[in-house]
Design a protein around this motif. Structure first.
Motif, mmCIF file in Angstrom:
data_model
loop_
_atom_site.group_PDB
_atom_site.id
_atom_site.type_symbol
_atom_site.label_atom_id
_atom_site.label_comp_id
_atom_site.label_asym_id
_atom_site.label_seq_id
_atom_site.Cartn_x
_atom_site.Cartn_y
_atom_site.Cartn_z
ATOM 1 N N ILE A 1 37.887 40.499 42.236
ATOM 2 C CA ILE A 1 38.966 40.336 43.220
ATOM 3 C C ILE A 1 39.190 41.637 43.979
ATOM 4 O O ILE A 1 39.338 41.631 45.205
ATOM 5 N N ASP A 2 39.191 42.783 43.277
ATOM 6 C CA ASP A 2 39.344 44.085 43.953
ATOM 7 C C ASP A 2 38.225 44.319 44.964
ATOM 8 O O ASP A 2 38.478 44.790 46.076
ATOM 9 N N CYS A 3 36.991 44.021 44.582
ATOM 10 C CA CYS A 3 35.863 44.186 45.516
ATOM 11 C C CYS A 3 36.059 43.317 46.750
ATOM 12 O O CYS A 3 35.843 43.764 47.877
ATOM 13 N N LEU A 4 36.453 42.082 46.529
ATOM 14 C CA LEU A 4 36.646 41.167 47.652
ATOM 15 C C LEU A 4 37.814 41.599 48.536
ATOM 16 O O LEU A 4 37.753 41.457 49.755
ATOM 17 N N GLN A 5 38.862 42.157 47.944
ATOM 18 C CA GLN A 5 39.989 42.646 48.740
ATOM 19 C C GLN A 5 39.565 43.781 49.667
ATOM 20 O O GLN A 5 40.060 43.890 50.779
ATOM 21 N N HIS A 6 38.643 44.617 49.227
ATOM 22 C CA HIS A 6 38.229 45.768 50.036
ATOM 23 C C HIS A 6 37.121 45.448 51.024
ATOM 24 O O HIS A 6 36.775 46.267 51.863
ATOM 25 N N THR A 7 36.553 44.262 50.921
ATOM 26 C CA THR A 7 35.493 43.867 51.858
ATOM 27 C C THR A 7 35.864 42.585 52.597
ATOM 28 O O THR A 7 35.102 42.108 53.427
ATOM 29 N N SER A 8 37.019 42.054 52.338
ATOM 30 C CA SER A 8 37.431 40.723 52.746
ATOM 31 C C SER A 8 37.295 40.374 54.221
ATOM 32 O O SER A 8 36.710 39.345 54.549
ATOM 33 N N PRO A 9 37.818 41.167 55.144
ATOM 34 C CA PRO A 9 37.860 40.700 56.538
ATOM 35 C C PRO A 9 36.492 40.371 57.150
ATOM 36 O O PRO A 9 36.379 39.419 57.906
ATOM 37 N N ASP B 1 36.499 32.455 38.033
ATOM 38 C CA ASP B 1 37.273 31.385 37.415
ATOM 39 C C ASP B 1 38.259 30.814 38.429
ATOM 40 O O ASP B 1 38.189 31.124 39.617
ATOM 41 N N ASP B 2 39.173 29.992 37.970
ATOM 42 C CA ASP B 2 40.147 29.367 38.869
ATOM 43 C C ASP B 2 40.998 30.398 39.601
ATOM 44 O O ASP B 2 41.395 30.181 40.743
ATOM 45 N N THR B 3 41.265 31.545 38.957
ATOM 46 C CA THR B 3 42.054 32.607 39.594
ATOM 47 C C THR B 3 41.343 33.154 40.817
ATOM 48 O O THR B 3 41.949 33.345 41.876
ATOM 49 N N VAL B 4 40.051 33.413 40.691
ATOM 50 C CA VAL B 4 39.265 33.922 41.811
ATOM 51 C C VAL B 4 39.213 32.883 42.930
ATOM 52 O O VAL B 4 39.417 33.207 44.101
ATOM 53 N N THR C 1 41.221 30.510 48.325
ATOM 54 C CA THR C 1 41.741 29.258 48.878
ATOM 55 C C THR C 1 42.784 29.541 49.953
ATOM 56 O O THR C 1 43.700 30.337 49.753
ATOM 57 N N TYR C 2 42.636 28.867 51.072
ATOM 58 C CA TYR C 2 43.580 29.016 52.181
ATOM 59 C C TYR C 2 44.823 28.182 51.893
ATOM 60 O O TYR C 2 44.740 26.982 51.637
ATOM 61 N N PHE D 1 35.054 28.116 36.351
ATOM 62 C CA PHE D 1 36.082 27.456 37.145
ATOM 63 C C PHE D 1 36.009 25.946 36.986
ATOM 64 O O PHE D 1 34.979 25.389 36.616
ATOM 65 N N SER D 2 37.117 25.320 37.298
ATOM 66 C CA SER D 2 37.163 23.857 37.242
ATOM 67 C C SER D 2 36.636 23.289 38.555
ATOM 68 O O SER D 2 36.670 23.944 39.592
ATOM 69 N N HIS D 3 36.168 22.061 38.483
ATOM 70 C CA HIS D 3 35.680 21.399 39.697
ATOM 71 C C HIS D 3 36.811 21.218 40.699
ATOM 72 O O HIS D 3 36.606 21.297 41.906
ATOM 73 N N GLY D 4 38.035 20.994 40.192
ATOM 74 C CA GLY D 4 39.187 20.827 41.062
ATOM 75 C C GLY D 4 39.498 22.085 41.854
ATOM 76 O O GLY D 4 39.815 22.019 43.047
#
Length: 135
Positions: A64-72, A88-91, A96-97, A119-122
Motif C-alpha cells: 500500500i505504501d509503494c502504491l501511495q507513492h506511485t499512485s497518480p 488481500d481485501d484491504t489492498v 476501489t473507487y 483476497f475474496s472474489h467479492g
C-alpha cells in the motif's frame, strides 16, 4: 540515487545459493526496505507507469505504501510470488473507487497478482466494478 525519468521498475529478490530452511535465514536481512523505497520515490518524483514486484518479503502495508507513492501515474501493477500474502481485501479496498479522490492508482489499466493473494472474489469484483462504473 535519483531517477526522475523512471517509468518502469522491476524489483526481484536476489536468490541465495543455499536452502534457507537450514537455519541460515538469521544471517540474511530479508526485510523490505520501505523507508528507503519511499525516500527514493520522493527524491525522484518520477512518474512511474509500471511497477513489478517479484518474490519479495513484502507485507500488505508495504505494498500500500509503494502504491501511495506511485499512485497518480501508475497504469500497470504486477505482484508475483511474494513471501507474504500481500494482496488481500484491504489492498483491493484501497484500489476501489468509492466516489472519493483518495483511492489508489486512479489510472490503473492492468493488474496481475500471481501466488501472493488471499483476497475474496467479492472484493475483486467490487474493485473492478467500481472502476468500470467510474470511467
Amino acid at each position: 540515487l535519483t531517477l526522475p525519468a523512471l517509468r518502469y521498475l522491476c524489483v526481484r529478490e536476489k536468490e541465495i545459493p543455499f536452502d534457507i530452511s537450514d537455519g541460515l535465514v538469521d544471517y540474511w536481512d530479508y526485510s523490505w526496505p520501505q523507508e528507503e523505497v519511499t525516500s527514493f520515490f520522493t527524491r525522484s518524483s518520477c512518474l512511474l507507469e509500471e511497477l513489478v514486484l517479484i518474490q519479495l518479503h513484502l507485507s500488505k502495508g508495504d505494498l500500500i505504501d509503494c502504491l501511495q507513492h506511485t499512485s497518480p501515474s501508475l497504469t500497470n501493477i504486477t505482484v508475483k510470488d511474494c513471501k507474504y500474502m500481500c494482496v488481500d481485501d484491504t489492498v483491493l479496498a484501497r484500489l476501489t473507487y468509492h466516489g472519493q479522490t483518495s483511492f489508489l492508482c486512479p489510472n490503473l489499466e492492468s493488474i496481475e497478482f500471481v501466488g501472493t493473494a488471499t483476497f475474496s472474489h467479492g472484493a475483486l469484483a467490487d474493485m473492478v466494478h467500481s472502476r468500470w462504473e467510474s470511467s
